[in-house]
Design a protein around this motif. Structure first.
Motif, PDB file in Angstrom:
ATOM      1  N   CYS A 127       3.384   7.872  -0.829  1.00 11.63           N
ATOM      2  CA  CYS A 127       2.559   6.561   0.038  1.00 11.63           C
ATOM      3  C   CYS A 127       1.741   6.126  -0.605  1.00 11.63           C
ATOM      4  O   CYS A 127       0.942   6.412  -1.656  1.00 11.63           O
ATOM      5  CB  CYS A 127       1.708   6.816   1.247  1.00 11.63           C
ATOM      6  N   ALA A 128       1.612   4.459  -0.961  1.00 10.98           N
ATOM      7  CA  ALA A 128       1.259   3.847  -1.925  1.00 10.98           C
ATOM      8  C   ALA A 128       0.332   2.682  -1.987  1.00 10.98           C
ATOM      9  O   ALA A 128       0.935   1.974  -0.377  1.00 10.98           O
ATOM     10  CB  ALA A 128       2.056   3.534  -3.153  1.00 10.98           C
ATOM     11  N   LEU A 129      -0.683   2.710  -2.318  1.00 10.31           N
ATOM     12  CA  LEU A 129      -1.538   0.645  -1.713  1.00 10.31           C
ATOM     13  C   LEU A 129      -1.590   0.244  -3.027  1.00 10.31           C
ATOM     14  O   LEU A 129      -1.624   0.547  -4.590  1.00 10.31           O
ATOM     15  CB  LEU A 129      -2.628   0.901  -1.811  1.00 10.31           C
ATOM     16  N   GLY A 130      -1.364  -1.445  -3.441  1.00 12.12           N
ATOM     17  CA  GLY A 130      -1.235  -2.240  -4.257  1.00 12.12           C
ATOM     18  C   GLY A 130      -1.828  -2.816  -4.498  1.00 12.12           C
ATOM     19  O   GLY A 130      -2.518  -3.557  -2.630  1.00 12.12           O
ATOM     20  N   LEU A 131      -2.922  -2.896  -5.041  1.00 16.05           N
ATOM     21  CA  LEU A 131      -4.545  -4.162  -5.667  1.00 16.05           C
ATOM     22  C   LEU A 131      -3.722  -5.061  -5.878  1.00 16.05           C
ATOM     23  O   LEU A 131      -2.674  -5.138  -7.136  1.00 16.05           O
ATOM     24  CB  LEU A 131      -5.407  -3.154  -6.502  1.00 16.05           C
ATOM     25  N   SER A 132      -3.986  -6.468  -5.205  1.00 14.67           N
ATOM     26  CA  SER A 132      -3.518  -7.731  -5.394  1.00 14.67           C
ATOM     27  C   SER A 132      -4.015  -8.363  -6.796  1.00 14.67           C
ATOM     28  O   SER A 132      -3.665  -8.942  -7.637  1.00 14.67           O
ATOM     29  CB  SER A 132      -3.555  -8.616  -4.404  1.00 14.67           C
ATOM     30  N   ASN A 133      -5.673  -7.598  -6.954  1.00 15.98           N
ATOM     31  CA  ASN A 133      -5.684  -8.618  -8.461  1.00 15.98           C
ATOM     32  C   ASN A 133      -5.688  -8.044  -9.821  1.00 15.98           C
ATOM     33  O   ASN A 133      -6.208  -8.601 -10.686  1.00 15.98           O
ATOM     34  CB  ASN A 133      -7.764  -9.038  -8.298  1.00 15.98           C
ATOM     35  N   THR A 134      -5.427  -6.778  -9.348  1.00 12.49           N
ATOM     36  CA  THR A 134      -4.835  -6.083 -10.750  1.00 12.49           C
ATOM     37  C   THR A 134      -3.373  -5.767 -10.749  1.00 12.49           C
ATOM     38  O   THR A 134      -3.152  -5.852 -12.122  1.00 12.49           O
ATOM     39  CB  THR A 134      -5.860  -5.315 -11.140  1.00 12.49           C
ATOM     40  N   GLU A 189      18.440  16.249  12.110  1.00 12.76           N
ATOM     41  CA  GLU A 189      18.546  15.298  13.970  1.00 12.76           C
ATOM     42  C   GLU A 189      16.725  15.093  14.075  1.00 12.76           C
ATOM     43  O   GLU A 189      16.119  14.525  15.673  1.00 12.76           O
ATOM     44  CB  GLU A 189      18.998  15.145  15.216  1.00 12.76           C
ATOM     45  N   ALA A 190      15.822  15.832  14.032  1.00  8.41           N
ATOM     46  CA  ALA A 190      14.649  16.445  14.646  1.00  8.41           C
ATOM     47  C   ALA A 190      13.834  14.356  14.387  1.00  8.41           C
ATOM     48  O   ALA A 190      14.014  13.828  13.135  1.00  8.41           O
ATOM     49  CB  ALA A 190      13.320  17.166  13.626  1.00  8.41           C
ATOM     50  N   PHE A 191      12.461  14.000  14.689  1.00  9.97           N
ATOM     51  CA  PHE A 191      11.759  12.878  15.158  1.00  9.97           C
ATOM     52  C   PHE A 191      10.457  13.203  13.458  1.00  9.97           C
ATOM     53  O   PHE A 191      10.384  14.471  13.562  1.00  9.97           O
ATOM     54  CB  PHE A 191      10.675  12.861  15.987  1.00  9.97           C
ATOM     55  N   LEU A 192      10.936  12.625  12.388  1.00 12.20           N
ATOM     56  CA  LEU A 192       9.736  13.095  11.183  1.00 12.20           C
ATOM     57  C   LEU A 192       8.129  11.962  11.495  1.00 12.20           C
ATOM     58  O   LEU A 192       8.731  10.525  11.660  1.00 12.20           O
ATOM     59  CB  LEU A 192      10.267  12.384  10.160  1.00 12.20           C
ATOM     60  N   THR A 193       7.643  12.423  11.010  1.00  9.49           N
ATOM     61  CA  THR A 193       6.188  11.567  10.915  1.00  9.49           C
ATOM     62  C   THR A 193       5.748  12.102   9.806  1.00  9.49           C
ATOM     63  O   THR A 193       5.407  13.765   9.474  1.00  9.49           O
ATOM     64  CB  THR A 193       4.651  11.198  11.957  1.00  9.49           C
ATOM     65  N   ILE A 194       4.861  10.875   8.631  1.00 10.79           N
ATOM     66  CA  ILE A 194       4.048  11.737   7.370  1.00 10.79           C
ATOM     67  C   ILE A 194       3.161  10.687   7.422  1.00 10.79           C
ATOM     68  O   ILE A 194       2.876   9.010   7.790  1.00 10.79           O
ATOM     69  CB  ILE A 194       4.577  11.620   6.560  1.00 10.79           C
ATOM     70  N   ASN A 195       1.629  10.954   7.394  1.00 13.75           N
ATOM     71  CA  ASN A 195       0.695  10.721   7.795  1.00 13.75           C
ATOM     72  C   ASN A 195       0.083   9.887   6.912  1.00 13.75           C
ATOM     73  O   ASN A 195       0.034  10.515   5.720  1.00 13.75           O
ATOM     74  CB  ASN A 195      -0.741  11.122   8.520  1.00 13.75           C
ATOM     75  N   CYS A 196       0.075   8.753   6.759  1.00  9.48           N
ATOM     76  CA  CYS A 196      -1.381   8.037   5.247  1.00  9.48           C
ATOM     77  C   CYS A 196      -2.007   7.105   5.903  1.00  9.48           C
ATOM     78  O   CYS A 196      -1.867   6.059   7.044  1.00  9.48           O
ATOM     79  CB  CYS A 196      -0.097   7.254   4.175  1.00  9.48           C
ATOM     80  N   THR A 197      -3.506   7.584   5.751  1.00  5.37           N
ATOM     81  CA  THR A 197      -4.715   6.506   5.485  1.00  5.37           C
ATOM     82  C   THR A 197      -5.097   6.244   3.977  1.00  5.37           C
ATOM     83  O   THR A 197      -5.082   6.620   2.549  1.00  5.37           O
ATOM     84  CB  THR A 197      -5.703   7.419   6.481  1.00  5.37           C
ATOM     85  N   TYR A 198      -5.829   5.040   3.854  1.00  6.95           N
ATOM     86  CA  TYR A 198      -6.348   4.592   2.880  1.00  6.95           C
ATOM     87  C   TYR A 198      -7.306   4.186   3.112  1.00  6.95           C
ATOM     88  O   TYR A 198      -7.895   3.870   3.671  1.00  6.95           O
ATOM     89  CB  TYR A 198      -5.251   3.668   2.557  1.00  6.95           C
ATOM     90  N   THR A 199      -8.258   3.789   2.194  1.00  3.48           N
ATOM     91  CA  THR A 199      -8.911   3.022   1.758  1.00  3.48           C
ATOM     92  C   THR A 199      -9.030   2.198   1.003  1.00  3.48           C
ATOM     93  O   THR A 199      -8.297   2.460  -0.336  1.00  3.48           O
ATOM     94  CB  THR A 199     -10.715   3.589   1.479  1.00  3.48           C
ATOM     95  N   ALA A 200      -9.732   0.827   0.972  1.00  4.04           N
ATOM     96  CA  ALA A 200      -9.257  -0.276   0.399  1.00  4.04           C
ATOM     97  C   ALA A 200      -9.834  -1.479   0.080  1.00  4.04           C
ATOM     98  O   ALA A 200     -10.688  -1.041   0.900  1.00  4.04           O
ATOM     99  CB  ALA A 200      -7.820  -0.300  -0.448  1.00  4.04           C
ATOM    100  N   THR A 201     -10.612  -2.103  -0.852  1.00  5.55           N
ATOM    101  CA  THR A 201     -11.418  -2.987  -0.803  1.00  5.55           C
ATOM    102  C   THR A 201     -10.264  -4.160  -0.888  1.00  5.55           C
ATOM    103  O   THR A 201      -8.700  -4.316  -1.612  1.00  5.55           O
ATOM    104  CB  THR A 201     -12.144  -2.987  -2.042  1.00  5.55           C
ATOM    105  N   GLY A 202     -10.866  -5.177  -0.445  1.00  2.55           N
ATOM    106  CA  GLY A 202      -9.872  -6.611   0.150  1.00  2.55           C
ATOM    107  C   GLY A 202      -8.224  -6.276   0.960  1.00  2.55           C
ATOM    108  O   GLY A 202      -8.784  -5.463   1.589  1.00  2.55           O
TER     109      GLY A 202
END
Lengths: 114, 112
Positions: free
Chosen positions: B90-97, B16-29
């Protein structure tokens, strides 16, 4: 239901053996991927393929090769297995490179090289 | 280059605790952003996604907002359960590839 199937859940191989990891998807996806997962390192991309007979290197391709002769099947090959290739290997697929959506993953193959 | 950074785990919470998992990204486009979850002994499953700035993804009580100004996609849940114990990526998806680039994963352990 979407399905990505990896041929083995667990494998034990000897150093120097040639190892094949097989992955099949039934969704007619164009993209297929091989990742390895190691504690503290997350998932690292080994190779990916966006079409039959097409392949591109990911971040850690050394010691690996791939084969995609049919759209639904993507094989990862360890030419001469070494102990530092002991890892969890994950296959994934997604719709296409031009119409990006989420990737779907197989259950993983835990490979141990002794 | 393109990369994803997640907060280090493990994260241990009481039920019942509150959860935060931080995620930051670096991306072109203009990447898409994802949270995947991996339960013990299983492959990765998509938890939620956001495809453009200010989008909010949500699923199973989890949510994350695509913040372009802070290049972040933090995962939150108001009240965690023991069954939420898993590894979160956490993941980022590159739209051109079509490539997905993952963070290192954060292990969550929820105690009763």
């Amino acid at each position: 239901d979407v399905k990505v199937t990896q041929s083995s859940r667990y494998l034990v191989k000897r150093t120097g053996e040639k190892v094949f990891l097989e992955c099949v998807q039934d969704m007619d996806h164009e993209n297929m991927f091989w990742y390895r997962q190691d504690p503290g390192l997350g998932l690292r991309l080994i190779y990916f393929s966006y079409d039959v007979k097409m392949k591109e290197k990911g971040d850690i391709p050394e010691g690996y090769s791939v084969s995609r002769e049919k759209k639904e099947r993507f094989s990862l090959i360890l030419e001469s297995a070494s102990t530092n290739q002991t890892s969890m290997y994950l296959c994934a697929s997604s719709v296409s490179r031009t119409r990006y959506t989420e990737a779907f993953f197989g259950q993983g193959t835990r490979l141990t090289v002794v | 280059g393109n990369s994803v950074t997640q907060m280090e785990g493990p994260v241990t919470l009481s039920e019942e605790a509150f959860l935060t998992i931080n995620c930051t990204y670096t991306a072109t486009g203009y990447p898409s952003l994802f949270w995947y979850v991996q339960y013990p002994g299983e492959g990765l499953q998509l938890l939620l996604k956001a495809t453009k700035a200010d989008d909010k993804g949500s699923n199973k009580g989890f949510e994350a907002t695509y913040r372009k100004e802070t290049t972040s996609f933090h995962l939150e849940k108001g009240s965690v359960q023991v069954s939420d114990s898993a590894v979160y990526f956490c993941a980022l998806g590159l739209s051109n590839t079509g490539k997905l680039i993952f963070g290192q994963g954060t292990t969550l352990q929820v105690k009763p």
